[in-house]
Every structure is written in structure tokens, then in C-alpha cells.
Motif scaffolding. Structure first.
Motif, PDB file in Angstrom:
ATOM      1  N   GLY A   1      28.749  33.464  41.899  1.00  0.00           N
ATOM      2  CA  GLY A   1      30.015  33.013  42.470  1.00  0.00           C
ATOM      3  C   GLY A   1      31.141  32.991  41.456  1.00  0.00           C
ATOM      4  N   VAL A   2      30.881  32.441  40.261  1.00  0.00           N
ATOM      5  CA  VAL A   2      31.911  32.367  39.221  1.00  0.00           C
ATOM      6  C   VAL A   2      32.302  33.769  38.756  1.00  0.00           C
ATOM      7  CG1 VAL A   2      32.365  31.636  36.853  1.00  0.00           C
ATOM      8  CG2 VAL A   2      31.265  30.065  38.450  1.00  0.00           C
ATOM      9  N   SER A   3      31.291  34.635  38.568  1.00  0.00           N
ATOM     10  CA  SER A   3      31.574  36.010  38.127  1.00  0.00           C
ATOM     11  C   SER A   3      32.416  36.746  39.155  1.00  0.00           C
ATOM     12  CB  SER A   3      30.269  36.766  37.880  1.00  0.00           C
ATOM     13  OG  SER A   3      29.493  36.129  36.891  1.00  0.00           O
ATOM     14  N   SER A   4      32.052  36.618  40.424  1.00  0.00           N
ATOM     15  CA  SER A   4      32.787  37.313  41.485  1.00  0.00           C
ATOM     16  C   SER A   4      34.211  36.797  41.599  1.00  0.00           C
ATOM     17  CB  SER A   4      32.063  37.154  42.821  1.00  0.00           C
ATOM     18  OG  SER A   4      30.762  37.694  42.755  1.00  0.00           O
ATOM     19  N   ALA A   5      34.369  35.467  41.529  1.00  0.00           N
ATOM     20  CA  ALA A   5      35.713  34.884  41.639  1.00  0.00           C
ATOM     21  C   ALA A   5      36.604  35.346  40.491  1.00  0.00           C
ATOM     22  CB  ALA A   5      35.611  33.359  41.657  1.00  0.00           C
ATOM     23  N   GLY A   6      36.060  35.334  39.268  1.00  0.00           N
ATOM     24  CA  GLY A   6      36.836  35.777  38.121  1.00  0.00           C
ATOM     25  C   GLY A   6      37.248  37.231  38.230  1.00  0.00           C
ATOM     26  N   LEU A   7      36.319  38.082  38.672  1.00  0.00           N
ATOM     27  CA  LEU A   7      36.617  39.502  38.821  1.00  0.00           C
ATOM     28  C   LEU A   7      37.637  39.752  39.925  1.00  0.00           C
ATOM     29  CD1 LEU A   7      33.037  40.962  38.339  1.00  0.00           C
ATOM     30  CD2 LEU A   7      35.006  41.386  36.856  1.00  0.00           C
ATOM     31  N   LEU A   8      37.550  38.985  40.999  1.00  0.00           N
ATOM     32  CA  LEU A   8      38.522  39.142  42.086  1.00  0.00           C
ATOM     33  C   LEU A   8      39.928  38.750  41.635  1.00  0.00           C
ATOM     34  CD1 LEU A   8      36.440  37.861  45.133  1.00  0.00           C
ATOM     35  CD2 LEU A   8      37.331  40.179  44.808  1.00  0.00           C
ATOM     36  N   ILE A   9      40.024  37.709  40.820  1.00  0.00           N
ATOM     37  CA  ILE A   9      41.332  37.312  40.284  1.00  0.00           C
ATOM     38  C   ILE A   9      41.901  38.431  39.416  1.00  0.00           C
ATOM     39  CG2 ILE A   9      42.491  35.737  38.677  1.00  0.00           C
ATOM     40  CD1 ILE A   9      40.556  33.543  39.679  1.00  0.00           C
ATOM     41  N   LEU A  10      41.063  39.012  38.543  1.00  0.00           N
ATOM     42  CA  LEU A  10      41.511  40.127  37.702  1.00  0.00           C
ATOM     43  C   LEU A  10      41.910  41.320  38.551  1.00  0.00           C
ATOM     44  CD1 LEU A  10      38.899  40.047  34.784  1.00  0.00           C
ATOM     45  CD2 LEU A  10      41.241  39.184  34.770  1.00  0.00           C
ATOM     46  N   LEU A  11      41.191  41.543  39.638  1.00  0.00           N
ATOM     47  CA  LEU A  11      41.511  42.652  40.546  1.00  0.00           C
ATOM     48  C   LEU A  11      42.902  42.475  41.147  1.00  0.00           C
ATOM     49  CD1 LEU A  11      40.730  45.173  42.174  1.00  0.00           C
ATOM     50  CD2 LEU A  11      39.547  43.679  43.793  1.00  0.00           C
ATOM     51  N   VAL A  12      43.196  41.275  41.593  1.00  0.00           N
ATOM     52  CA  VAL A  12      44.512  40.990  42.183  1.00  0.00           C
ATOM     53  C   VAL A  12      45.610  41.177  41.132  1.00  0.00           C
ATOM     54  CG1 VAL A  12      45.968  39.170  43.159  1.00  0.00           C
ATOM     55  CG2 VAL A  12      43.607  39.432  43.943  1.00  0.00           C
ATOM     56  N   LEU A  13      45.356  40.695  39.908  1.00  0.00           N
ATOM     57  CA  LEU A  13      46.351  40.822  38.845  1.00  0.00           C
ATOM     58  C   LEU A  13      46.582  42.283  38.460  1.00  0.00           C
ATOM     59  CD1 LEU A  13      45.275  37.845  36.538  1.00  0.00           C
ATOM     60  CD2 LEU A  13      47.275  37.953  38.027  1.00  0.00           C
ATOM     61  N   ALA A  14      45.510  43.083  38.466  1.00  0.00           N
ATOM     62  CA  ALA A  14      45.652  44.511  38.144  1.00  0.00           C
ATOM     63  C   ALA A  14      46.486  45.225  39.201  1.00  0.00           C
ATOM     64  CB  ALA A  14      44.277  45.155  38.020  1.00  0.00           C
ATOM     65  N   VAL A  15      46.262  44.895  40.472  1.00  0.00           N
ATOM     66  CA  VAL A  15      47.044  45.505  41.553  1.00  0.00           C
ATOM     67  C   VAL A  15      48.503  45.097  41.430  1.00  0.00           C
ATOM     68  CG1 VAL A  15      47.398  45.553  44.052  1.00  0.00           C
ATOM     69  CG2 VAL A  15      45.082  45.688  43.124  1.00  0.00           C
ATOM     70  N   ARG A  16      48.743  43.826  41.113  1.00  0.00           N
ATOM     71  CA  ARG A  16      50.120  43.350  40.972  1.00  0.00           C
ATOM     72  C   ARG A  16      50.832  44.020  39.802  1.00  0.00           C
ATOM     73  NH1 ARG A  16      51.790  37.256  39.282  1.00  0.00           N
ATOM     74  NH2 ARG A  16      51.281  38.148  37.255  1.00  0.00           N
ATOM     75  N   GLU A  17      50.092  44.250  38.691  1.00  0.00           N
ATOM     76  CA  GLU A  17      50.689  44.812  37.486  1.00  0.00           C
ATOM     77  C   GLU A  17      50.925  46.307  37.609  1.00  0.00           C
ATOM     78  OE1 GLU A  17      52.270  45.040  33.681  1.00  0.00           O
ATOM     79  OE2 GLU A  17      51.724  43.220  34.778  1.00  0.00           O
ATOM     80  N   GLU A  18      49.932  47.049  38.148  1.00  0.00           N
ATOM     81  CA  GLU A  18      49.994  48.505  38.122  1.00  0.00           C
ATOM     82  C   GLU A  18      49.971  49.159  39.496  1.00  0.00           C
ATOM     83  OE1 GLU A  18      48.251  49.985  33.954  1.00  0.00           O
ATOM     84  OE2 GLU A  18      46.693  49.565  35.434  1.00  0.00           O
ATOM     85  N   GLY A  19      49.863  48.356  40.555  1.00  0.00           N
ATOM     86  CA  GLY A  19      49.776  48.949  41.886  1.00  0.00           C
ATOM     87  C   GLY A  19      48.388  49.533  42.133  1.00  0.00           C
ATOM     88  N   GLY A  20      48.303  50.530  43.007  1.00  0.00           N
ATOM     89  CA  GLY A  20      47.006  51.157  43.290  1.00  0.00           C
ATOM     90  C   GLY A  20      46.142  50.310  44.188  1.00  0.00           C
ATOM     91  N   GLY A  21      46.757  49.730  45.203  1.00  0.00           N
ATOM     92  CA  GLY A  21      46.012  48.861  46.107  1.00  0.00           C
ATOM     93  C   GLY A  21      44.852  49.548  46.809  1.00  0.00           C
ATOM     94  N   MET A  22      44.934  50.875  46.985  1.00  0.00           N
ATOM     95  CA  MET A  22      43.848  51.602  47.653  1.00  0.00           C
ATOM     96  C   MET A  22      42.560  51.556  46.837  1.00  0.00           C
ATOM     97  SD  MET A  22      45.000  52.644  50.513  1.00  0.00           S
ATOM     98  CE  MET A  22      43.751  53.868  50.956  1.00  0.00           C
ATOM     99  N   ASN A  23      42.685  51.320  45.530  1.00  0.00           N
ATOM    100  CA  ASN A  23      41.494  51.244  44.683  1.00  0.00           C
ATOM    101  C   ASN A  23      40.792  49.898  44.791  1.00  0.00           C
ATOM    102  OD1 ASN A  23      41.989  53.823  43.611  1.00  0.00           O
ATOM    103  ND2 ASN A  23      43.398  52.980  42.083  1.00  0.00           N
ATOM    104  N   ALA A  24      41.431  48.944  45.466  1.00  0.00           N
ATOM    105  CA  ALA A  24      40.876  47.595  45.516  1.00  0.00           C
ATOM    106  C   ALA A  24      39.578  47.533  46.310  1.00  0.00           C
ATOM    107  CB  ALA A  24      41.904  46.631  46.100  1.00  0.00           C
ATOM    108  N   VAL A  25      39.445  48.353  47.354  1.00  0.00           N
ATOM    109  CA  VAL A  25      38.244  48.293  48.207  1.00  0.00           C
ATOM    110  C   VAL A  25      37.000  48.735  47.446  1.00  0.00           C
ATOM    111  CG1 VAL A  25      37.150  49.194  50.290  1.00  0.00           C
ATOM    112  CG2 VAL A  25      39.565  48.540  50.334  1.00  0.00           C
ATOM    113  N   PRO A  26      36.991  49.932  46.803  1.00  0.00           N
ATOM    114  CA  PRO A  26      35.801  50.287  46.030  1.00  0.00           C
ATOM    115  C   PRO A  26      35.559  49.336  44.865  1.00  0.00           C
ATOM    116  CG  PRO A  26      37.574  51.894  45.677  1.00  0.00           C
ATOM    117  CD  PRO A  26      37.977  51.046  46.826  1.00  0.00           C
TER     118      PRO A  26
END
Length: 697
Positions: free
Chosen positions: A16-41
């Protein structure tokens, strides 16, 4: 599900902690660089990592239920071997991936480029050796490959993250002597914007996968003797390998990149750990070729014999500084103050430094080439105050923290000997870069910090340049009539980072060529708006100085250009490419300087120089006596007007690196010998060179 997964709280919490941390980083990466289509894979890989964690540890009986699927023995043995062998290799690759620099456009990457993540193949093997030894030491130390490898994974992930942000903030990687700067780094860490990219996200994801696999290793070492002996042997091998990597002949055989003035490239080519270990010998400054106290004495005698020809001003110690008609000397080293148009022309809605530009046109001015970019301010301070150069110091070192152990004769102590009152100012924490310890050793009779400012105006969270310059005026107004002042101020207003929004900083400067403004381009606009604020405060300071009747000099320059996070925006707008030539690369190290005075003093014309010369130039032009060391610098400047870490420039304007063989090698060697005696060999320092006026032999 319980046949495959271990649904107990340790596994559920970890997943749970690992997944939550990675999801937060995923959101921040999309916000910083875009590429929302890459979020699903990417989210799919996060889920798979969580499921891998939930499969538990093979053979751990208390996790099993009657319905649990037991891992086959061959699979467990295979996984043990694979993780034991391949995990250190994967860690090398992942640490490199945090700060990987891509190939130039048009260059085809090879299979080896992918396999080694752009590290030289031989150096990749060296890194693997270091990682394997460290992983095994921790495995035997903890008695478990699972615990030891997990600990190693975590350590190298943290190191990679730290290096990622250090490169992002200052444009250069972690070096051994950064460990001495942890206190200073902690002071300003909260003021940076932490940019999370897709590369950062996927590298962290890779480490999570690696740790999930290493957690499956069941090998244990139970007997203490079989744990202690391997730790001793492996530790000895690690130390021996590290010592071998200090030797030049070993580096040459391995093809190790040894170019000191491009640390990011050196770390890219050599890999993080090998590059870091290869720097350890640089903690100590090596003696220059031909160094001895006798050699220093010979140079001193040559300079003393030539003093009259060089025109050293006379010094009458029976008179006060005022009676000798010496001017007040004010020095402003302005944090991150630079004119980024040196990288190429770009358009803004209005000039971001109109007052300073006008003053440069009307007074002695030019550009100084500094040895740092984005950080390590204290090194620019040291070059100016001492006349020494960072070119002869370990790349990335900080003199204030590593080499100032006792009193040293530099500009403030010398001026104090001429009768000046010497005051240092830094409108932030006194302990930054050890200034509270260094300033008294430099001869400052007073050192003022942020606690000496009463209700100052703030810009962002820092004391503004308006208040900082106001302190100079306050000191000048309160000085004695027969007192001459040396006031030295290192400001703080423009310190990075630049991404955070502040209600007390209006973004008045806009880059008009931008089609849209993102977080990074917004940071560049905030930086330019801060320069505009400095320029406004500079105009107020000039208004005050112009009211003074006593002879007074103002020297002002920036300590370095801002971080790459800002300058990369300008690079994209201008097409500036530092890899075109050494001259182009060094434009990223140019800052403007200005010397104003109110009594007709004229400086020598050097439109491009370096900070190690500037104080000697001013003293000479003002008619103040100079030391023999300063006379040496003035003579050297005629042949080499620029000497800094990245390059030196001759009188014809030709740029040179320090590994070239040129006609200036002997002159540079003499300079290095004098500097070593000045800074390092303090027990045998020839003080007359650095502490006494040249005519007072």
C-alpha cells in the motif's frame, strides 16, 4: 487469492505505501512534463509491483495457509541466484538512470549504450565490482541476502535521488566534500522546487521492482564466523579497489574520464560510484610541481626586486587611512546576479536591469568569468577576497569548509593593516558556508548576519537587496569622520529556487517569446523579476553613494549564474549550445561586474577578466599600496586576463584548458606554487608575500 498472495498486514502495508508513493510521483510527473496517456501503463506497472510484494517470501511457513501455493524449490533456487548476481548490476543501471544525459541528436545509440546506460564499458564493470562488494558486505553483515540486498537497494536509491536533485539545483553531481556542506544544504533545501520527471518516476519504479524481487531471496548465513570473515575480506577488497582507483595509471588503463571541469559529463561516462570514489584523492590538494618553500622565497625575491618597476604605491604606517587619503571601499557580491543575455539575445516585456546597464556604460565595468554555476557561492567570495583561483582546487570543493583552518592574509586583513575598519555582512544565517568561523579568520573586525537587521523588507523569504544595501548606507552614516571603511556584503535575495509562488514577489518580467508559461519557464521569469528588484535597489544605492563627499569605491558583481533549471529556458529560446566550443561553454560562467568611484579613478580595461584579479586591479587604480602577491597577479593578468576553474584565456582571447601544453605552463605553475603556500602550507607560509605592502620590504 490466498493461494497465491499473503494477505497479512506487513505485506499489505508495504504494498500500500509503495503504491501510494508511486502514484503520487506519477501525478507529479504528468503535471511537470505532461504525457497523460502514459499514466495508464505506468499505473499497470505499479499494480504489478504491488502484487509481486503480496506474493510474500518463499518458504516463510508462518505466512502459509493450508491452501497456499508453495514455491517450487527449483524456482526459489533460481531466483536466489539471479537476484544475488544481477541485483547489483541493476542498481548500477538505475542509479545512472536518475541523471542520464542523452546522446547528441543524430547519434545512433548502440546496444552497449543501452546495456551500460551510457557509462564507458570498462567503467561500468568497475561500478559493478564496487556494487557487488557493497551488496555482499551488507548481506553477510546482516546474515541474510534478503535483508542485506534490501538495505543496499534502499541506500543506492536514496543516493540516486539525492544526486538527481543536486544536479537539478546546481548543475553538478555529488562529490565527496559535499558531506562537509550538509548543514548549509539543509538551511536552503526548503526553498527549492523539486521537479519530478517521467525518468525519475520510472527509476523509482525500477527500484521498487528490484526490492520486491530481492525480498524473495531466502539465502541466510547463520554462523557468526561465516559472517565476520567474509565481511573483513570483502571490506579489504573494497578498500583496495578504491585505493587503486586513486592512481592515475590505473585510471588511464581503464579509460576513465578524468576531465575535472565537466563533472556531469565525468559522472556520466564513469558512472556515479566510480566517479565519486575516483574523486577521493582530491580531498587533499596535491603539491604543485617544483613546490618548496625555497621556490616560494625565490619568487618573492624576484617580485621584491621588481617592485619599483611595477610601481607599488608607498605606504606610510604612521598615518591613518584617512590621513593617507585612502577611499572607502564597498563590495557587493550579489547572489545569482547575472545578465543571461550573454547566452544569446531573448526578448522580455522590459529591461530587467536598466540601472545596472546604464552604470556599466558610464563606469569601469565588464564581465568576470567565475568558477561556479548555480551554487557554491563561497568560492566566488574566496577568489575575490584572496586572489587565489579555484582552478587549482579539487573540482566541486568549497574552500571555506575544507581549507580555512587558521587566520589567512587576504583582502580584509590587509586593509585592516592599512588602517581600515573591516565589516562583513550576510543577510541570512551566519553559519552558512561556515562564514561565522571564516570571516574572523579573514580579518573582518565585525560580521553582521540576518539577526542584525531590524524589521527588514523581505522578498520571498529572504532579506531584500533594498534592505541589504540600506545596511551599507547605515554603516556609512554612522562611521567616524576620520574612519575609512571596508564594507563587504554577500546578499541573499536572489537565491534559488525560483518556482514557488510568493505574494511579495510580483512577476514583472515576462519572456515574450514563450508560447505558453509552464512551471520551468515561470521560474525563469521569477528569476528575471528578482534581478529587476536587485536593479531597483541598486539604483537607490547609487543615489545614496552620489551624495558622499569622501572618496569612495563601489565594486559589485554576481557570484554565479542561476541553476540550469532557469538557464535551460534561455538556452531553448536562444539556441545556445555549450558543447559547440570551450568559449561557448564558458559563457555560462560569466557575470557582470561594475567599479564605481567618485574621485576620478580609472581602472585598466579588461572587458573579460576573473575575480581573482579584481581586488588587485581596484587597489592599484585607487593608488593604494599592494602586496607582492597582488603585484604578481597584476603582471600575470596582462598575459592571462582570465584564470578560473573551467578555462584560462590569454591576451589574444584564446581559450585554453588546463590539460593543454602551452607557453603559459610555467606562469601557471608559479601561480599554483604561490597559492599552495598561501592556502595550504600554512606552517611555512611566506607571509610577506601576502600580508605586507610591496614597498615595505
Amino acid at each position: 487469492m490466498e493461494r497465491i498472495f499473503r494477505l497479512k498486514w506487513p505485506y499489505l502495508l508495504t504494498a500500500g505505501v509503495s503504491s501510494a508513493g508511486l502514484l503520487i510521483l506519477l501525478v507529479l510527473a504528468v503535471r511537470e512534463e505532461g504525457g497523460g496517456m502514459n499514466a495508464v501503463p505506468a499505473a499497470g506497472w505499479i499494480v504489478l509491483a504491488a502484487l509481486l510484494i503480496l506474493t510474500g517470501i518463499p518458504g516463510k511457513k508462518k505466512d502459509l495457509t493450508p491452501r497456499s501455493v508453495v514455491w517450487p524449490g527449483w524456482l526459489v533456487r533460481t531466483l536466489n541466484i539471479l537476484t544475488a548476481v544481477l541485483s547489483p548490476v541493476a542498481a548500477v543501471w538505475l542509479v545512472q538512470n536518475f541523471t542520464l544525459y542523452h546522446l547528441k541528436p543524430g547519434t545512433e545509440p548502440s546496444l552497449m549504450w543501452y546495456l551500460t546506460n551510457n557509462i564507458y564499458p570498462a567503467m561500468f564493470a568497475v561500478n559493478v565490482l564496487f556494487y557487488v562488494l557493497i551488496f555482499l558486505i551488507l548481506a553477510f553483515l546482516t546474515g541474510s541476502f534478503r535483508r542485506g540486498y534490501l538495505l543496499a537497494d534502499l541506500i543506492f536509491m536514496v543516493i540516486g535521488i539525492a544526486n538527481y536533485f543536486v544536479v537539478q539545483f546546481r548543475g553538478s553531481p555529488i562529490v565527496p566534500w559535499d558531506l562537509m556542506s550538509l548543514k548549509t544544504a539543509a538551511m536552503v533545501a526548503g526553498n527549492y522546487e523539486y521537479s519530478i520527471t517521467w525518468r525519475f518516476f520510472y527509476t523509482i519504479l525500477g527500484f521498487v521492482w528490484l526490492m520486491a524481487l530481492d525480498a524473495k531471496n531466502t539465502w541466510k548465513i547463520r554462523r557468526p564466523v561465516w559472517r565476520i570473515l567474509p565481511v573483513v575480506v570483502l571490506g579489504g577488497l573494497l578498500a583496495a579497489a578504491g585505493m587503486q582507483l586513486q592512481k592515475t595509471e590505473v585510471k588511464d588503463k581503464l579509460g576513465m574520464d578524468q576531465t575535472l571541469f565537466t563533472p556531469v559529463v565525468r559522472y556520466r561516462n564513469n558512472g556515479f560510484l566510480a566517479a565519486f570514489v575516483g574523486n577521493l584523492h582530491l580531498i587533499q590538494v596535491e603539491k604543485p610541481e617544483g613546490y618548496s618553500v625555497k621556490a616560494v622565497e625565490m619568487i618573492r625575491q624576484e617580485l621584491a626586486n621588481g617592485g619599483e618597476e611595477q610601481g607599488a604605491a608607498a605606504f606610510d604606517p604612521s598615518k591613518t587611512a584617512a590621513e593617507n587619503n585612502y577611499p572607502n571601499v564597498i563590495v557587493v557580491v550579489d547572489e545569482a546576479f547575472s545578465d543571461l543575455s550573454v547566452l544569446g539575445e531573448f526578448n522580455t516585456n522590459m529591461d530587467y536591469m536598466p540601472n545596472f546597464r546604464k552604470a556599466m556604460e558610464e563606469n569601469d565595468s565588464g564581465y568576470a568569468m567565475v568558477s561556479i554555476k548555480g551554487g557554491n557561492t563561497a568560492n566566488s567570495e574566496y577568489e575575490f577576497l584572496s586572489g587565489d583561483t579555484m582552478a587549482f582546487m579539487p573540482a566541486g570543493s568549497v574552500v571555506y569548509q575544507q581549507f580555512i583552518r587558521d587566520n589567512i592574509p587576504v583582502l580584509p586583513s590587509y586593509l585592516a593593516g592599512l588602517g581600515y575598519s573591516t565589516i562583513g555582512i550576510h543577510p541570512y544565517l551566519a553559519s552558512g558556508w561556515n562564514r561565522d568561523q571564516v570571516m574572523p579568520k579573514f580579518g573582518f573586525q565585525q560580521f553582521l548576519s540576518q539577526t542584525d537587521f531590524i524589521q527588514p523588507k523581505l522578498v520571498r523569504d529572504y532579506i531584500s537587496d533594498e534592505s541589504a544595501f540600506g545596511k551599507i548606507a547605515e554603516l556609512m552614516e554612522n562611521k567616524g569622520e576620520d574612519e575609512r571603511m571596508f564594507i563587504y556584503e554577500m546578499t541573499m535575495q536572489n537565491h534559488s529556487g525560483y518556482s514557488t509562488e510568493y505574494p511579495n514577489l510580483e512577476e514583472v518580467i515576462r519572456l515574450t517569446d514563450l508560447s505558453s508559461v509552464g512551471v520551468q519557464s515561470g521560474a525563469a521569469q521569477k528569476y528575471l523579476s528578482l534581478i529587476y528588484e536587485t536593479d531597483r535597489a541598486f539604483g537607490m544605492l547609487m543615489d545614496y553613494l552620489n551624495t558622499l563627499e569622501e572618496p569612495t569605491i563601489l565594486i559589485m558583481f554576481g557570484d554565479h549564474q542561476p541553476t540550469d533549471y532557469v538557464t535551460d529556458v534561455i538556452r531553448r529560446l536562444t539556441g545556445y549550445d555549450p558543447e559547440v566550443s570551450l568559449e561557448e561553454a564558458q559563457k555560462a560562467y560569466q557575470v557582470p561586474y561594475l567599479v564605481w568611484n567618485n574621485f576620478g579613478m580609472e581602472m585598466p580595461e579588461y572587458k573579460l577578466t576573473s575575480l581573482n584579479y579584481l581586488a588587485a586591479d581596484v587597489l592599484k587604480a585607487a593608488g593604494l599600496p599592494t602586496t607582492l602577491y597582488q603585484e604578481f597577479l597584476l603582471e600575470m593578468q596582462r598575459e592571462l586576463p582570465v584564470v578560473c576553474s573551467g578555462a584560462y584565456v590569454d591576451a589574444e582571447g584564446t581559450y585554453h584548458t588546463y590539460d593543454e601544453k602551452t607557453e603559459y605552463d610555467e606562469l601557471l605553475n608559479r601561480y599554483q606554487i604561490l597559492q599552495y603556500n598561501h592556502l595550504i602550507d600554512i606552517d611555512d607560509r611566506v607571509s610577506d608575500l601576502f600580508a605586507r605592502p610591496a614597498d615595505n620590504k
